[in-house]
Design a protein around this motif. Structure first.
Motif, short mmCIF file in Angstrom:
data_model
loop_
_atom_site.label_atom_id
_atom_site.label_comp_id
_atom_site.label_asym_id
_atom_site.label_seq_id
_atom_site.Cartn_x
_atom_site.Cartn_y
_atom_site.Cartn_z
N GLN A 17 0.82 -1.21 0.00
CA GLN A 17 0.00 0.00 0.00
C GLN A 17 0.86 1.27 0.00
N LYS A 18 2.01 1.20 0.66
CA LYS A 18 2.91 2.35 0.66
C LYS A 18 3.46 2.60 -0.74
N ALA A 19 3.83 1.53 -1.45
CA ALA A 19 4.34 1.66 -2.82
C ALA A 19 3.26 2.24 -3.74
N ILE A 20 2.04 1.74 -3.57
CA ILE A 20 0.92 2.24 -4.39
C ILE A 20 0.69 3.72 -4.08
N GLY A 21 0.76 4.08 -2.80
CA GLY A 21 0.57 5.47 -2.39
C GLY A 21 1.60 6.40 -3.02
N ILE A 22 2.84 5.93 -3.09
CA ILE A 22 3.90 6.75 -3.71
C ILE A 22 3.59 6.98 -5.18
N LEU A 23 3.19 5.93 -5.88
CA LEU A 23 2.88 6.05 -7.30
C LEU A 23 1.71 7.01 -7.53
N ILE A 24 0.67 6.86 -6.72
CA ILE A 24 -0.51 7.72 -6.87
C ILE A 24 -0.18 9.17 -6.54
N ASN A 25 0.52 9.38 -5.43
CA ASN A 25 0.80 10.74 -4.98
C ASN A 25 1.79 11.48 -5.87
N GLN A 26 2.69 10.74 -6.52
CA GLN A 26 3.72 11.38 -7.33
C GLN A 26 3.41 11.40 -8.82
N ALA A 27 2.26 10.80 -9.20
CA ALA A 27 1.92 10.72 -10.62
C ALA A 27 1.89 12.09 -11.29
N GLY A 28 1.20 13.04 -10.68
CA GLY A 28 1.11 14.37 -11.26
C GLY A 28 2.46 15.05 -11.33
N GLY A 29 3.27 14.91 -10.30
CA GLY A 29 4.59 15.53 -10.28
C GLY A 29 5.50 15.00 -11.36
N VAL A 30 5.45 13.69 -11.59
CA VAL A 30 6.28 13.09 -12.64
C VAL A 30 5.85 13.59 -14.01
N SER A 38 4.32 11.53 -19.47
CA SER A 38 2.89 11.43 -19.18
C SER A 38 2.30 10.08 -19.57
N GLN A 39 2.64 9.59 -20.74
CA GLN A 39 2.04 8.33 -21.19
C GLN A 39 2.42 7.18 -20.28
N MET A 40 3.68 7.16 -19.85
CA MET A 40 4.13 6.13 -18.92
C MET A 40 3.29 6.16 -17.64
N VAL A 41 3.07 7.35 -17.09
CA VAL A 41 2.32 7.49 -15.85
C VAL A 41 0.86 7.11 -16.06
N ILE A 42 0.28 7.58 -17.15
CA ILE A 42 -1.13 7.27 -17.43
C ILE A 42 -1.34 5.77 -17.57
N ASP A 43 -0.43 5.10 -18.28
CA ASP A 43 -0.54 3.65 -18.45
C ASP A 43 -0.44 2.93 -17.12
N THR A 44 0.43 3.42 -16.24
CA THR A 44 0.57 2.82 -14.91
C THR A 44 -0.71 2.96 -14.10
N LYS A 46 -3.75 3.50 -15.23
CA LYS A 46 -4.79 2.68 -15.84
C LYS A 46 -4.69 1.23 -15.40
N ASP A 47 -3.47 0.75 -15.27
CA ASP A 47 -3.26 -0.63 -14.83
C ASP A 47 -3.57 -0.78 -13.34
N LEU A 48 -3.20 0.22 -12.55
CA LEU A 48 -3.43 0.16 -11.11
C LEU A 48 -4.92 0.07 -10.76
N VAL A 49 -5.73 0.81 -11.48
CA VAL A 49 -7.16 0.83 -11.14
C VAL A 49 -7.83 -0.52 -11.34
N ILE A 59 -7.29 7.30 -6.10
CA ILE A 59 -6.78 7.65 -7.42
C ILE A 59 -7.65 8.73 -8.04
N LEU A 60 -8.96 8.57 -7.94
CA LEU A 60 -9.88 9.55 -8.50
C LEU A 60 -9.66 10.93 -7.88
N GLU A 61 -9.48 10.98 -6.58
CA GLU A 61 -9.24 12.25 -5.90
C GLU A 61 -7.98 12.93 -6.41
N LYS A 62 -6.92 12.14 -6.63
CA LYS A 62 -5.66 12.70 -7.12
C LYS A 62 -5.80 13.20 -8.56
#
Length: 327
Positions: A17-30, A38-44, A46-49, A59-62
């Protein structure tokens, strides 16, 4: 980014859950580092959901926050993908929009893209209430969570629904579900509905609160339902009677120190509350009485020309429990 994402499946429990949280929280920053990422992050994302262990609400909130603050900076192709992902996560039917606007309280809903304070959620909540009144079967499918803490905007929706429910047709169904949920249910939704009842038909409101107080399952909910929906002398006496019979705790009186609910109470009824609290002989009860007294006579009393009653004031300020030394 790719390495961390590749480890998600291998991790378990809190680490996962911590790893998932990092990905979600840093998606916009990356994405903002360089648009080519952007495409790399969007694909990630999409797969996470699609993963059963991922909280898609977070994820929706972010995504909502990212688009609100930085959507205008994105190239059109990436912005459209983010918007499509947001819309797909939100859903497209009544139940989906209920979970988006009644089960979520998103900070960005309170402002427009220019930063002006605009309540963007309220019109959506009003639309949902309109739909629920037109097809009352819709609301029945949502009641299992509307009477729980998941309904963070339940009060607003309940009030909007009650305003539209001409003859309180939905009330028996709503109350029955609250009873089924039990003493630990959340009253946001029901108290919003009751507020509209109090405004439209005060006598019916009193009648229903009498019924609620006579049900041992829901009697303990009466103080909060009253605090959130309206106050009268009769309602205050009802709460006092419940307290004297042990159906509600003296601690329930503490909430009435907030807001201005007790401002219009008659002094006779208010004094009965204070007498009850002082007779309990507990430090916490006296502190509650002191707080209520301050608001009723000092803060609200300025507008009502109230005079502090000498005998009760002296009794309160010299109460032995105020001078107990706790180790």
């Amino acid at each position: 980014w790719d390495y961390l994402y590749s480890q998600v499946e291998r991790l378990e429990g809190k680490e996962q859950q911590k790893a998932i949280g990092i990905l979600i929280n840093q998606a916009g920053g990356v994405c903002r580092l360089h648009h080519s990422l952007s495409q790399m992050v969007i694909d990630t994302i999409k797969d996470l959901v699609l993963k059963p262990y991922v909280d898609t609400k977070k994820i929706l909130e972010k995504i909502i926050s990212f688009l609100h603050h930085h959507g205008g900076e994105l190239p059109e192709e990436y912005r459209q993908q983010w918007e499509k992902l947001r819309d797909d996560l939100t859903g497209y039917d009544f139940s989906s929009f209920m979970k988006r606007y009644v089960a979520m309280d998103v900070f960005e809903d309170k402002f427009d893209h220019a930063g002006n304070q605009v309540d963007q959620a309220q019109p959506k909540i009003e639309e949902l209430a309109d739909q629920a009144i037109k097809d009352k079967s819709l609301i029945e499918n949502e009641l299992h969570w509307l009477v729980t803490e998941k309904a963070v905007n339940g009060y607003r929706f309940g009030y909007a629904l009650g305003k539209r429910d001409e003859d309180f047709f939905l009330w028996p169904v709503l109350y029955a579900r609250q009873v089924e949920e039990g003493r630990d249910s959340n009253v946001f939704f029901l108290s919003g509905y009751l507020r509209s009842m109090h405004e439209k038909n005060p006598e019916e409101w009193e009648k229903q609160l009498d019924i609620i107080s006579n049900n041992e399952i829901t009697a303990s909910l009466v103080p909060e339902l009253t605090w959130r929906s309206g106050m009268t002398d009769r309602a205050a006496q009802r709460i006092l009677s419940l307290a004297k019979t042990g159906m509600v705790s003296y601690e329930s009186f503490a909430m009435f120190g907030y807001g201005s609910v007790i401002k219009g109470l008659s002094e006779v009824i208010f004094q009965n509350w204070i007498d009850y609290l002082l007779n309990i002989e507990k430090h916490e009860a006296v502190i509650i009485a002191l707080d209520l007294y301050r608001f009723y006579y000092v803060q609200a009393g300025k507008d009502c020309s109230r005079t502090l009653p000498e005998e009760t004031t002296l009794r309160l300020l010299t109460h032995p429990m105020l001078f107990v030394i706790f180790e």
